[in-house]
Enzyme design. Structure first.
Site, PDB file in Angstrom:
ATOM      1  N   CYS A   1      40.983  38.223  27.937  1.00 31.55           N
ATOM      2  CA  CYS A   1      40.296  38.939  28.383  1.00 31.55           C
ATOM      3  C   CYS A   1      39.543  40.197  27.779  1.00 31.55           C
ATOM      4  O   CYS A   1      38.699  40.431  26.860  1.00 31.55           O
ATOM      5  CB  CYS A   1      41.100  39.701  29.510  1.00 31.55           C
ATOM      6  SG  CYS A   1      40.860  40.640  30.867  1.00 31.55           S
TER       7      CYS A   1
ATOM      8  N   GLU B   1      45.240  34.669  32.142  1.00 31.60           N
ATOM      9  CA  GLU B   1      45.778  35.875  31.439  1.00 31.60           C
ATOM     10  C   GLU B   1      47.249  36.411  32.121  1.00 31.60           C
ATOM     11  O   GLU B   1      47.070  36.190  33.048  1.00 31.60           O
ATOM     12  CB  GLU B   1      45.112  37.323  30.953  1.00 31.60           C
ATOM     13  CG  GLU B   1      45.588  38.159  30.346  1.00 31.60           C
ATOM     14  CD  GLU B   1      44.956  39.518  30.498  1.00 31.60           C
ATOM     15  OE1 GLU B   1      45.296  40.105  30.002  1.00 31.60           O
ATOM     16  OE2 GLU B   1      44.003  39.813  31.028  1.00 31.60           O
TER      17      GLU B   1
ATOM     18  N   LEU C   1      42.931  51.521  66.687  1.00 26.93           N
ATOM     19  CA  LEU C   1      41.767  52.191  66.836  1.00 26.93           C
ATOM     20  C   LEU C   1      41.461  53.126  67.762  1.00 26.93           C
ATOM     21  O   LEU C   1      41.781  53.606  69.101  1.00 26.93           O
ATOM     22  CB  LEU C   1      41.430  50.808  68.013  1.00 26.93           C
ATOM     23  CG  LEU C   1      41.277  49.415  67.475  1.00 26.93           C
ATOM     24  CD1 LEU C   1      41.346  48.198  68.592  1.00 26.93           C
ATOM     25  CD2 LEU C   1      40.745  49.194  66.471  1.00 26.93           C
TER      26      LEU C   1
ATOM     27  N   ASP D   1      35.550  53.323  61.898  1.00 31.52           N
ATOM     28  CA  ASP D   1      36.393  52.914  60.186  1.00 31.52           C
ATOM     29  C   ASP D   1      36.997  51.742  60.307  1.00 31.52           C
ATOM     30  O   ASP D   1      37.474  51.008  59.995  1.00 31.52           O
ATOM     31  CB  ASP D   1      36.956  54.316  59.619  1.00 31.52           C
ATOM     32  CG  ASP D   1      36.254  55.325  59.337  1.00 31.52           C
ATOM     33  OD1 ASP D   1      34.976  54.305  58.315  1.00 31.52           O
ATOM     34  OD2 ASP D   1      36.564  56.222  59.297  1.00 31.52           O
TER      35      ASP D   1
ATOM     36  N   LYS E   1      46.857  38.695  22.052  1.00 30.94           N
ATOM     37  CA  LYS E   1      45.859  39.353  22.577  1.00 30.94           C
ATOM     38  C   LYS E   1      45.660  41.032  21.442  1.00 30.94           C
ATOM     39  O   LYS E   1      45.994  41.898  21.094  1.00 30.94           O
ATOM     40  CB  LYS E   1      45.987  40.555  23.897  1.00 30.94           C
ATOM     41  CG  LYS E   1      44.396  40.844  23.972  1.00 30.94           C
ATOM     42  CD  LYS E   1      45.334  41.806  25.871  1.00 30.94           C
ATOM     43  CE  LYS E   1      43.850  42.019  27.239  1.00 30.94           C
ATOM     44  NZ  LYS E   1      44.179  42.938  28.016  1.00 30.94           N
TER      45      LYS E   1
END
EC number: 6.3.5.1
Length: 547
Positions: A151, A41, A299, A304, A115
Site C-alpha cells: 500500500c 493487504e 422520513l 436528506d 510494509k
C-alpha cells in the site's frame, strides 16, 4: 507470467472466513493456470483490524491460518499466493508486529516483505501497531524478480509528489534498483472522491518511469466508516493499463505481464456516481457484517431522508427498509404526502405515526417546571427526541438498524439534535455536504423520478416551529459548504478563508459553530467516509478547548 488479481471483500476479524475465501480464490486461479494469485493487504484479518492487533491470541490465530496456507500450497504446485497478514516482527524493540506481504509456494514462504512506510494521518494509525521494514528485497520467482510492496510503500514517488513527501525513502525505487522485473503492491486504500484517478496515475507513473510492469491489488467492501472501492489494476512496462478492475465489487481476473496495455482503458467515473456506489456498499456491508438484515429511518419529507431512503433501498432491497413519517403540529401536509409518494415510487414499506399527542403530553408534563418561559429551542428539540424514541422503539422491537439521515453540513454546524435526529446505528450522509446531497438526488432520479420533485424544490426546513427554514439559522448552503470545505478539508484559517472572497462575519460564525459542536459529533453514529476529511476517526479534535 500469468498473475491473478483477487479483489476481495474480507470481514475484519473473521480469520477463518477470510482464509476460506483466499483458498477458494487460489483454487480458481490454479485451475486457470495462473502462476501467482495476489490478494489485498492484511487480507487474513481484513483492514483495518485496529486494536484486535494488540491481542496475542488474535495474532496466534493469524499464524495458525498462515500455517494452514503453507500446508495447502502443495495442492497448487504451479500457483503461488501473495497476501497480507500481521505477523510477529521478531524484533527485541518496537511494536513487535509487521504488516507483512507473504509469498507462499510449494510448502514454504518464499518471501515475507514487511510494509516499509507506515501512514499515521487521517484514518490511518499504523505506527500504533507496526514496525516498519528496515529494508526491501526482490525475490526470484519463475524466471522473474518480484518487487513486493504494501500500500503506502507506493505513495512516496518524488516525481509524483515533488513538493510534499511524508517519508525520506521510496521502496519502489529501491526494489527497481535491486533489479525487480515485476512490481506487486497489495493494498487496502479507502475510497474518497477523486482518489481513483490519483491512484491510477501513481501506479502507471511507477511502471512507466521504471519500465517495469506493476500489479496493484486493492481491498473492496465496507468496514465500519471506511469503504474500499477496489479498482485494482495491472499496468504494462510502458505505463499503459492491461486492466483496471471494476469499483465497489469483488473481481477475479488473470492477466499476462508480457502483454501490452492500451491507452484509454482507464476512465475516471463521475464523482457523484462513485459517492452513490460507495454509500450503497457502505450501508450493505455495515448491516450484513454487523448481523442486521433490515433498517428503519424517519422520513421528514426533506431531501436528506429521501436520499438515505433510496440508498438503503438499493443496498438492502426495498422490502428491507422501513420509512416512518412522524408529523408534529408544525409538519406540512406536503411533507407527509411527498414521503408517501417516495415510498410508493420505491415500493418500500411506509408508515405514518403522528407525534402531536406525545408532544403535547410532554408540554403538559413540563408546564409547571417551565412556568412563563417563552418557547424556544427546547420545545423544538422535544419533537426531534420524540421521533428518535419512536424510531428506536422499532429498532428494539423488530431488530432493525436505525439509519441517521443528517448531512455533513448540519453535523459540522451542530444543526442537529442529540438523542433526536442524531439517533441511529449508522449515519449515512455524515460526510456528504448538503450541496452534494442535491447532486445525489439528481443522480437517483437520472432515469425516472423516484424522489418527488417537490422534495428537491422545497426550501430545507426542520419543521419544528411555524414557517421555519434552515437559512433562518445557517448561511446559504452553497456558501456554507465552501467555507466548511476550506476549514475542514483544506485546514485553512479564518483569514485565509476570507481571502477566498467570503464575508468575515460569516466565516467566523461557521468556524465558531464547528468548533463548539465537537461534543455533539463525538456522540454521533459512525458515518461513512467519502471526502478527504470526514468527522470521526480521521479528525480528532478536542472538546473542552479554546482556539
Amino acid at each position: 507470467m500469468k498473475i491473478t488479481i483477487a479483489q476481495l471483500n474480507p470481514i475484519v476479524g473473521d480469520i477463518d472466513g477470510n482464509y476460506a475465501k483466499a483458498l477458494a480464490a487460489w483454487e480458481q486461479a490454479s485451475q486457470e493456470g495462473s502462476d501467482l494469485i495476489v490478494l489485498p493487504e492484511l487480507f487474513l484479518t481484513g483492514y483495518p483490524p485496529k486494536d484486535l492487533l494488540e491481542f496475542p491470541w488474535f495474532i496466534e490465530r493469524v499464524e495458525e491460518a498462515v500455517t494452514k496456507l503453507i500446508r495447502q500450497s502443495v495442492k497448487y504446485p504451479t500457483t503461488a499466493i501473495l497476501l497480507g497478514a500481521p505477523l510477529s516482527s521478531g524484533l527485541s524493540a518496537g511494536k513487535g508486529l509487521h504488516n507483512a506481504a507473504l509469498l507462499i509456494y510449494r510448502g514454504e514462504i518464499l518471501q515475507r516483505q514487511a510494509k516499509s512506510l507506515l501512514p499515521t494521518y487521517d484514518v490511518f494509525d499504523e505506527d500504533r501497531y507496526f514496525d516498519g521494514a528496515e529494508e526491501v528485497k526482490v525475490v526470484p520467482f519463475k524466471g522473474e524478480k518480484l518487487g513486493i510492496s504494501v500500500c503506502e510503500d507506493a505513495w512516496n514517488d518524488a516525481s509524483f509528489w515533488p513538493q510534499k513527501r511524508f517519508y525520506d525513502r521510496d521502496p519502489i525505487e529501491e526494489l527497481v534498483t535491486q533489479g525487480a522485473t515485476i512490481l506487486l503492491n497489495i493494498s487496502a486504500s479507502p475510497f474518497t472522491m477523486g482518489k481513483e484517478e490519483i491512484r491510477y496515475q501513481i501506479i502507471r507513473n511507477h511502471a512507466g518511469k521504471h519500465g517495469v510492469p506493476m500489479i496493484y491489488v486493492n481491498q473492496v467492501g465496507g468496514n465500519d466508516e471506511l469503504v474500499f472501492d477496489g479498482r485494482s489494476m495491472a499496468i504494462d512496462h510502458q505505463g499503459r493499463p492491461l486492466t483496471v478492475c471494476p469499483s465497489f465489487r469483488e473481481h477475479h481476473e488473470t492477466i499476462d505481464t508480457t502483454s501490452l496495455g492500451t491507452e484509454g482503458f482507464f476512465t475516471a467515473e463521475e464523482p457523484v456516481s462513485t459517492v452513490y456506489e460507495a454509500l450503497v456498499l457502505g450501508i450493505r456491508d455495515y448491516l450484513s457484517k454487523c448481523g442486521f438484515k433490515k433498517a428503519v429511518l424517519g422520513l421528514s419529507g426533506g431531501i436528506d431522508s429521501a436520499v438515505t431512503y433510496c440508498l438503503a433501498a438499493t443496498a438492502l432491497g426495498t422490502e428491507n427498509i422501513l420509512g416512518i413519517s412522524m408529523p408534529s403540529p408544525y409538519s406540512s401536509l406536503g411533507s407527509v404526502e411527498d414521503s408517501r409518494i417516495l415510498a410508493e415510487n420505491l415500493q418500500a414499506p411506509f408508515r405514518v405515526i403522528p407525534i402531536s399527542d406525545i408532544y403535547h403530553s410532554y408540554l403538559f408534563t413540563l408546564a409547571k417546571q417551565f412556568g412563563q418561559t417563552k418557547p424556544d429551542l427546547t420545545e423544538e428539540n422535544l419533537q426531534a427526541r420524540i421521533r428518535g424514541n419512536v424510531l428506536m422503539a422499532f429498532s428494539n422491537k423488530y431488530g432493525y438498524l436505525l439509519l441517521s439521515t443528517g448531512n455533513k453540513s448540519e453535523l459540522a454546524t451542530g444543526y442537529c439534535t442529540l438523542y433526536g435526529d442524531m439517533s441511529g446505528g449508522l449515519s449515512v450522509l455524515a460526510d456528504v455536504p448538503k450541496t452534494l446531497v442535491y447532486q445525489l438526488a439528481d443522480y437517483i432520479n437520472r432515469d425516472r423520478e423516484i424522489i418527488p420533485q417537490a422534495i428537491i424544490d422545497k426550501a430545507p426546513s426542520a419543521e419544528l416551529r411555524p414557517n421555519q427554514k434552515d437559512q433562518d439559522t445557517l448561511p446559504p448552503y452553497p456558501v456554507l459548504d465552501k467555507i466548511l470545505y476550506y476549514y475542514i478539508e483544506e485546514g485553512l484559517s479564518a483569514a485565509q478563508i476570507v481571502q477566498q472572497g467570503f464575508e468575515p462575519e460569516t466565516v467566523q460564525w461557521v468556524i465558531g459553530t464547528v468548533n463548539r459542536n465537537e461534543y455533539k459529533r463525538r456522540q454521533a453514529a459512525p458515518g461513512l467516509k467519502v471526502t478527504s476529511k470526514a468527522f470521526g476517526i480521521g479528525r480528532r479534535m478536542p472538546m473542552a478547548a479554546k482556539y
